[in-house]
Design a protein around this motif. Structure first.
Motif, PDB file in Angstrom:
ATOM      1  N   GLY A  78       0.889  -1.056   0.214  1.00  0.00           N
ATOM      2  CA  GLY A  78       0.052   0.018  -0.064  1.00  0.00           C
ATOM      3  C   GLY A  78       0.757   1.332  -0.017  1.00  0.00           C
ATOM      4  O   GLY A  78       0.180   2.396   0.180  1.00  0.00           O
ATOM      5  N   GLY A 119      -7.273  -2.924   0.088  1.00  0.00           N
ATOM      6  CA  GLY A 119      -8.130  -2.594  -0.764  1.00  0.00           C
ATOM      7  C   GLY A 119      -9.095  -1.464  -0.184  1.00  0.00           C
ATOM      8  O   GLY A 119     -10.300  -1.305  -0.327  1.00  0.00           O
ATOM      9  N   LEU A 127      -0.887  -0.836  -8.595  1.00  0.00           N
ATOM     10  CA  LEU A 127      -0.557  -2.120  -8.187  1.00  0.00           C
ATOM     11  C   LEU A 127       0.895  -2.364  -8.322  1.00  0.00           C
ATOM     12  O   LEU A 127       1.382  -1.754  -9.226  1.00  0.00           O
ATOM     13  CB  LEU A 127      -1.294  -3.049  -9.142  1.00  0.00           C
ATOM     14  CG  LEU A 127      -2.990  -2.843  -8.934  1.00  0.00           C
ATOM     15  CD1 LEU A 127      -3.560  -3.779  -9.934  1.00  0.00           C
ATOM     16  CD2 LEU A 127      -3.054  -3.600  -7.540  1.00  0.00           C
ATOM     17  N   VAL A 178      -0.831 -10.312  -6.659  1.00  0.00           N
ATOM     18  CA  VAL A 178      -1.179  -9.377  -5.592  1.00  0.00           C
ATOM     19  C   VAL A 178      -2.721  -9.985  -4.805  1.00  0.00           C
ATOM     20  O   VAL A 178      -3.474 -10.409  -5.771  1.00  0.00           O
ATOM     21  CB  VAL A 178      -1.751  -7.903  -6.093  1.00  0.00           C
ATOM     22  CG1 VAL A 178      -2.272  -7.073  -5.073  1.00  0.00           C
ATOM     23  CG2 VAL A 178      -0.495  -7.298  -6.711  1.00  0.00           C
ATOM     24  N   ARG A 179      -2.784 -10.104  -3.645  1.00  0.00           N
ATOM     25  CA  ARG A 179      -4.038 -10.660  -2.905  1.00  0.00           C
ATOM     26  C   ARG A 179      -4.440  -9.283  -2.423  1.00  0.00           C
ATOM     27  O   ARG A 179      -3.932  -8.230  -1.954  1.00  0.00           O
ATOM     28  CB  ARG A 179      -3.700 -11.506  -2.069  1.00  0.00           C
ATOM     29  CG  ARG A 179      -2.927 -11.086  -0.783  1.00  0.00           C
ATOM     30  CD  ARG A 179      -3.054 -11.792   0.449  1.00  0.00           C
ATOM     31  NE  ARG A 179      -4.513 -12.016   0.917  1.00  0.00           N
ATOM     32  CZ  ARG A 179      -5.082 -11.010   1.666  1.00  0.00           C
ATOM     33  NH1 ARG A 179      -4.558  -9.871   1.683  1.00  0.00           N
ATOM     34  NH2 ARG A 179      -6.135 -11.302   2.133  1.00  0.00           N
ATOM     35  N   ILE A 180      -5.919  -8.910  -2.244  1.00  0.00           N
ATOM     36  CA  ILE A 180      -6.539  -7.677  -1.619  1.00  0.00           C
ATOM     37  C   ILE A 180      -7.580  -8.226  -0.559  1.00  0.00           C
ATOM     38  O   ILE A 180      -8.252  -9.012  -0.864  1.00  0.00           O
ATOM     39  CB  ILE A 180      -7.123  -7.025  -2.996  1.00  0.00           C
ATOM     40  CG1 ILE A 180      -6.019  -6.656  -3.823  1.00  0.00           C
ATOM     41  CG2 ILE A 180      -7.762  -5.482  -2.315  1.00  0.00           C
ATOM     42  CD1 ILE A 180      -6.494  -5.712  -4.962  1.00  0.00           C
ATOM     43  N   GLY A 181      -7.376  -7.322   0.307  1.00  0.00           N
ATOM     44  CA  GLY A 181      -8.437  -7.757   1.506  1.00  0.00           C
ATOM     45  C   GLY A 181      -7.873  -7.958   2.770  1.00  0.00           C
ATOM     46  O   GLY A 181      -6.673  -8.405   2.846  1.00  0.00           O
ATOM     47  N   PRO A 209      -6.108   1.403  -6.666  1.00  0.00           N
ATOM     48  CA  PRO A 209      -4.836   1.274  -6.049  1.00  0.00           C
ATOM     49  C   PRO A 209      -3.807   0.959  -7.312  1.00  0.00           C
ATOM     50  O   PRO A 209      -3.994   0.562  -8.167  1.00  0.00           O
ATOM     51  CB  PRO A 209      -4.769   0.134  -5.025  1.00  0.00           C
ATOM     52  CG  PRO A 209      -5.972  -0.862  -5.867  1.00  0.00           C
ATOM     53  CD  PRO A 209      -6.945  -0.134  -6.406  1.00  0.00           C
ATOM     54  N   SER A 259       0.259  -7.935  -0.873  1.00  0.00           N
ATOM     55  CA  SER A 259      -0.979  -7.671  -0.122  1.00  0.00           C
ATOM     56  C   SER A 259      -1.547  -6.524   0.100  1.00  0.00           C
ATOM     57  O   SER A 259      -0.662  -5.576   0.631  1.00  0.00           O
ATOM     58  CB  SER A 259      -1.028  -8.400   1.367  1.00  0.00           C
ATOM     59  OG  SER A 259      -2.327  -8.271   1.907  1.00  0.00           O
ATOM     60  N   LEU A 260      -2.502  -6.018  -0.494  1.00  0.00           N
ATOM     61  CA  LEU A 260      -3.355  -4.587  -0.165  1.00  0.00           C
ATOM     62  C   LEU A 260      -4.447  -4.668   0.527  1.00  0.00           C
ATOM     63  O   LEU A 260      -5.190  -5.802   0.521  1.00  0.00           O
ATOM     64  CB  LEU A 260      -3.340  -3.844  -1.639  1.00  0.00           C
ATOM     65  CG  LEU A 260      -2.220  -3.786  -2.640  1.00  0.00           C
ATOM     66  CD1 LEU A 260      -3.100  -3.346  -3.724  1.00  0.00           C
ATOM     67  CD2 LEU A 260      -1.287  -2.986  -2.030  1.00  0.00           C
TER      68      LEU A 260
END
Ligand code: NAP
Length: 265
Positions: free
Chosen positions: A8, A32, A39, A44-47, A37, A29-30
């Motif tokens: 992030g 969300g 990237l 990438v995984r989000i949440g 965003p 990892s973000l």
């Protein structure tokens, strides 16, 4: 081995690019939080993970062997979770955090938290609030009757007082641009948090030049006992060391660490 980068931030994206160059297996990892965003390269995984327990479970399930917490200096919740989860799952953790800002002229007002910053700003007449969308509610009470210009990436989720105006934008902002913004809006008080880094420093330099009062929210404390570095290059060295990658194994010779083995941090 797979490295998890909690991201992030620009530093997290830069580290992802560096590890990609090194052909190290990693994922970012973000949370969300923002609608579009920026990237990083790579997976990438989000949440959210579901707290420290959820993150510990994730580390085990995914076979994560090292975590770099490269989240924003004010994202204290995820940093605390990362410390707890990595301790529980016995996974090495590094905190990558850019240095904070330095008050070159000794004129800024430092506030311990957003509430204190809001109270300090209440003596201003035309206030520029650049502390982010998520903490706007802490300013509404003390500054409800003030003339406030808010700058955020995404539209605020709460209703703002009638004399507040909103500017949508995402940095970086140069000093000249910030100078014009402060002048055009007759700003006499700037409220920011100590995010650090060069990309959003321009407003502080412009405010200093114009004699605009600056109120800076101090960073939350980092979890105790977590190794911390302040540069992407050092974080990359740490990953290479934990992954036991030898210089000869690296794809690009000119990107090898300056010393081998890289220093421990
Ligand atoms: P926070 O308050 O520390 O985190 C709240 C929850 O959001 C965490 O408990 C976690 O949920 C989830 N989360 C946060 N970062 C995550 C990540 N990288 N990957 C997966 N889940 C994450 O964080 P925040 O202040 O809301 O910031 C959210 C994200 O925005 C961070 O990644 C940060 O780097 C970025 N950011 C924040 C700021 C800021 O001023 N705070 C500025 C720029 C960028 P679970 O407990 O469910 O795992």
């Amino acid at each position: 081995m797979t490295v998890l980068i909690l991201g992030g931030t620009g530093e997290a994206r830069a580290l992802a690019a560096a590890l990609d160059d090194d052909a190290i297996e990693f994922e970012s990892s973000l949370a969300g939080r923002v609608r579009n965003p920026r990237l990083p390269v790579g997976p990438v995984r989000i949440g959210g993970f579901g707290g420290a327990e959820g993150l510990a479970r994730y580390l085990n399930e995914r076979g994560i062997r090292a975590v770099v917490d490269a989240t924003h200096p004010f994202a204290a919740g995820i940093s605390t979770n990362a410390a707890g989860a990595c301790a529980a799952a016995d996974v090495p953790l590094l905190r990558l955090q850019r240095p904070g800002w330095h008050d070159r002229h000794g004129r800024w007002t430092w506030a311990d938290d957003h509430h204190a910053a809001a109270n300090a700003a209440a003596t201003g007449r035309r206030i520029f609030l650049s502390t982010g969308r998520q903490t706007l509610d802490r300013f509404v009470g003390p500054l409800a009757a003030h003339d406030v210009l808010v700058r955020v990436v995404d539209p605020p989720a709460i209703e703002l007082p009638p004399d507040w105006s909103v500017l949508l934008g995402r940095g970086p902002y140069g000093r000249e641009e910030e100078r014009s913004l402060l002048l055009d809006n007759r700003i006499d008080t700037l409220v920011t948090k100590d995010s650090g880094g060069a990309l959003t420093r321009g407003k502080l330099d412009a405010a200093d030049e114009l004699g605009v009062r600056v109120i800076v929210v101090r960073r939350p404390a980092t979890p105790r006992g977590v190794a911390t570095v302040d540069s992407v290059a050092t974080a990359r060295d740490w990953v290479l060391r934990v992954a036991e990658v030898r210089p000869a194994d690296l794809r690009s010779a000119d990107r090898r660490p300056s010393s081998w083995p890289p220093a421990a941090h």
